[in-house]
Design a protein around this motif. Sequence first.
Motif, mmCIF file in Angstrom:
data_model
loop_
_atom_site.group_PDB
_atom_site.id
_atom_site.type_symbol
_atom_site.label_atom_id
_atom_site.label_comp_id
_atom_site.label_asym_id
_atom_site.label_seq_id
_atom_site.Cartn_x
_atom_site.Cartn_y
_atom_site.Cartn_z
ATOM 1 N N ILE A 195 -0.449 0.698 0.028
ATOM 2 C CA ILE A 195 -1.497 0.069 -0.758
ATOM 3 C C ILE A 195 -1.749 -1.315 -0.172
ATOM 4 C CG2 ILE A 195 -2.168 -0.772 -3.050
ATOM 5 C CD1 ILE A 195 -0.255 1.348 -4.211
ATOM 6 N N VAL A 196 -3.025 -1.650 0.009
ATOM 7 C CA VAL A 196 -3.364 -2.966 0.545
ATOM 8 C C VAL A 196 -2.911 -4.025 -0.450
ATOM 9 C CG1 VAL A 196 -5.238 -4.497 1.241
ATOM 10 C CG2 VAL A 196 -5.307 -2.083 1.877
ATOM 11 N N LYS A 197 -2.107 -4.950 0.048
ATOM 12 C CA LYS A 197 -1.621 -6.044 -0.799
ATOM 13 C C LYS A 197 -2.503 -7.258 -0.552
ATOM 14 C CE LYS A 197 2.557 -8.438 -2.236
ATOM 15 N NZ LYS A 197 4.018 -8.559 -2.026
ATOM 16 N N ASP A 198 -3.288 -7.589 -1.562
ATOM 17 C CA ASP A 198 -4.205 -8.724 -1.467
ATOM 18 C C ASP A 198 -4.232 -9.443 -2.809
ATOM 19 O OD1 ASP A 198 -5.684 -7.047 -3.116
ATOM 20 O OD2 ASP A 198 -7.228 -6.632 -1.616
ATOM 21 N N GLU A 199 -5.194 -10.320 -2.992
ATOM 22 C CA GLU A 199 -5.293 -11.095 -4.235
ATOM 23 C C GLU A 199 -5.497 -10.197 -5.457
ATOM 24 O OE1 GLU A 199 -4.697 -14.395 -4.723
ATOM 25 O OE2 GLU A 199 -4.036 -14.250 -2.638
ATOM 26 N N VAL A 200 -6.138 -9.072 -5.283
ATOM 27 C CA VAL A 200 -6.409 -8.165 -6.400
ATOM 28 C C VAL A 200 -5.158 -7.380 -6.790
ATOM 29 C CG1 VAL A 200 -7.763 -6.150 -7.127
ATOM 30 C CG2 VAL A 200 -8.845 -7.948 -5.761
ATOM 31 N N THR A 201 -4.389 -6.929 -5.799
ATOM 32 C CA THR A 201 -3.279 -6.022 -6.073
ATOM 33 C C THR A 201 -1.900 -6.678 -6.133
ATOM 34 O OG1 THR A 201 -3.012 -5.531 -3.720
ATOM 35 C CG2 THR A 201 -4.491 -4.092 -4.984
ATOM 36 N N LYS A 202 -1.749 -7.879 -5.589
ATOM 37 C CA LYS A 202 -0.409 -8.452 -5.397
ATOM 38 C C LYS A 202 0.442 -8.516 -6.673
ATOM 39 C CE LYS A 202 -1.564 -13.317 -5.812
ATOM 40 N NZ LYS A 202 -1.558 -14.622 -5.202
ATOM 41 N N ASP A 203 -0.171 -8.785 -7.820
ATOM 42 C CA ASP A 203 0.586 -8.883 -9.070
ATOM 43 C C ASP A 203 0.370 -7.682 -9.989
ATOM 44 O OD1 ASP A 203 1.605 -11.415 -8.343
ATOM 45 O OD2 ASP A 203 -0.231 -12.396 -9.056
ATOM 46 N N GLU A 204 -0.321 -6.668 -9.504
ATOM 47 C CA GLU A 204 -0.659 -5.512 -10.349
ATOM 48 C C GLU A 204 0.121 -4.247 -9.980
ATOM 49 O OE1 GLU A 204 -2.730 -5.712 -12.978
ATOM 50 O OE2 GLU A 204 -2.944 -7.856 -12.526
ATOM 51 N N ILE A 205 0.783 -4.245 -8.833
ATOM 52 C CA ILE A 205 1.460 -3.048 -8.330
ATOM 53 C C ILE A 205 2.964 -3.251 -8.365
ATOM 54 C CG2 ILE A 205 1.721 -1.547 -6.296
ATOM 55 C CD1 ILE A 205 -1.104 -1.470 -7.439
ATOM 56 N N TRP B 290 5.732 -2.966 -6.332
ATOM 57 C CA TRP B 290 6.014 -2.812 -4.911
ATOM 58 C C TRP B 290 7.438 -2.319 -4.724
ATOM 59 C CZ3 TRP B 290 1.632 -2.875 -2.533
ATOM 60 C CH2 TRP B 290 0.592 -3.676 -2.998
ATOM 61 N N GLY B 291 7.644 -1.506 -3.692
ATOM 62 C CA GLY B 291 8.990 -0.994 -3.407
ATOM 63 C C GLY B 291 8.927 0.195 -2.470
ATOM 64 N N ASP B 292 9.871 1.125 -2.639
ATOM 65 C CA ASP B 292 9.959 2.300 -1.764
ATOM 66 C C ASP B 292 8.787 3.265 -1.932
ATOM 67 O OD1 ASP B 292 12.314 1.396 -0.710
ATOM 68 O OD2 ASP B 292 13.591 2.636 -1.973
ATOM 69 N N VAL B 293 8.185 3.286 -3.116
ATOM 70 C CA VAL B 293 7.079 4.216 -3.366
ATOM 71 C C VAL B 293 5.740 3.564 -3.037
ATOM 72 C CG1 VAL B 293 5.874 5.569 -5.113
ATOM 73 C CG2 VAL B 293 8.370 5.499 -5.101
ATOM 74 N N ASN B 294 5.512 2.376 -3.525
ATOM 75 C CA ASN B 294 4.276 1.631 -3.263
ATOM 76 C C ASN B 294 4.546 0.589 -2.187
ATOM 77 O OD1 ASN B 294 2.860 3.027 -5.307
ATOM 78 N ND2 ASN B 294 3.725 1.666 -6.837
ATOM 79 N N ILE B 295 4.268 0.951 -0.953
ATOM 80 C CA ILE B 295 4.582 0.098 0.190
ATOM 81 C C ILE B 295 3.389 -0.805 0.488
ATOM 82 C CG2 ILE B 295 5.243 0.107 2.631
ATOM 83 C CD1 ILE B 295 6.315 3.009 2.069
ATOM 84 N N PRO B 296 3.608 -2.139 0.574
ATOM 85 C CA PRO B 296 2.492 -3.049 0.836
ATOM 86 C C PRO B 296 1.934 -2.875 2.249
ATOM 87 C CG PRO B 296 4.552 -4.261 0.789
ATOM 88 C CD PRO B 296 4.877 -2.847 0.408
ATOM 89 N N PHE B 297 0.609 -3.022 2.369
ATOM 90 C CA PHE B 297 -0.088 -2.859 3.646
ATOM 91 C C PHE B 297 -1.006 -4.064 3.823
ATOM 92 C CE2 PHE B 297 -2.956 -0.444 6.582
ATOM 93 C CZ PHE B 297 -1.982 0.034 7.443
ATOM 94 N N ASP B 298 -0.907 -4.729 4.967
ATOM 95 C CA ASP B 298 -1.717 -5.925 5.232
ATOM 96 C C ASP B 298 -3.203 -5.585 5.313
ATOM 97 O OD1 ASP B 298 0.513 -7.576 5.424
ATOM 98 O OD2 ASP B 298 0.735 -7.198 7.577
ATOM 99 N N PRO B 299 -4.073 -6.404 4.714
ATOM 100 C CA PRO B 299 -5.519 -6.161 4.778
ATOM 101 C C PRO B 299 -6.042 -6.058 6.217
ATOM 102 C CG PRO B 299 -5.063 -7.848 3.151
ATOM 103 C CD PRO B 299 -3.765 -7.570 3.877
ATOM 104 N N LYS C 190 -4.443 -4.973 8.870
ATOM 105 C CA LYS C 190 -4.044 -3.664 9.409
ATOM 106 C C LYS C 190 -4.940 -2.572 8.832
ATOM 107 C CE LYS C 190 0.813 -4.611 10.347
ATOM 108 N NZ LYS C 190 2.197 -4.264 9.993
ATOM 109 N N PHE C 191 -5.258 -2.692 7.538
ATOM 110 C CA PHE C 191 -6.149 -1.712 6.926
ATOM 111 C C PHE C 191 -7.512 -1.714 7.617
ATOM 112 C CE2 PHE C 191 -9.679 -0.688 4.160
ATOM 113 C CZ PHE C 191 -9.344 0.601 3.777
ATOM 114 N N LYS D 167 -10.759 2.475 13.163
ATOM 115 C CA LYS D 167 -10.305 3.573 14.028
ATOM 116 C C LYS D 167 -10.687 4.936 13.429
ATOM 117 C CE LYS D 167 -6.116 5.143 16.390
ATOM 118 N NZ LYS D 167 -4.697 4.873 16.625
ATOM 119 N N VAL D 168 -10.486 5.089 12.137
ATOM 120 C CA VAL D 168 -10.787 6.357 11.462
ATOM 121 C C VAL D 168 -12.296 6.622 11.448
ATOM 122 C CG1 VAL D 168 -10.749 7.545 9.231
ATOM 123 C CG2 VAL D 168 -8.695 6.407 10.075
#
Length: 104
Positions: A67-77, A79-88, A90-91, A97-98
């Motif tokens: 999951i993209v970790k940004d200002e919107v998600t940083k305090d709402e998710i 985070w851990g082994d299931v919800n792995i943070p992803f840099d904006p 990199k996204f 690429k996709v």
Amino acid sequence: MVENNKTTKAFSLENYGIKDAQAHYQLSSEELHNITVEKGQGVQVNSGALAVNTGEFTGRSPKDRFIVKDEVTKDEIWWGDVNIPFDPEKFDRLYDKVTEYLSG
């Protein structure tokens, strides 16, 4: 008897950065069957059923949820082994690429 007359629809994917491609929806099971066979993604067996080989990997790995970790998600998710943070950044690179791969 109720008759369902769904219209096959398609739309462009240009708004998502994917060029020269369309998404189809509301296809009948017969249309999906025929497209799958035409694209070589499955075969029709003697009974008329569609057979598809899904390969060795058929499900989502539980350790592949990013999951993209940004200002919107940083305090709402949680985070851990299931919800792995992803840099904006990199996204954005992965998205480019996709969309390039799916274009045309």
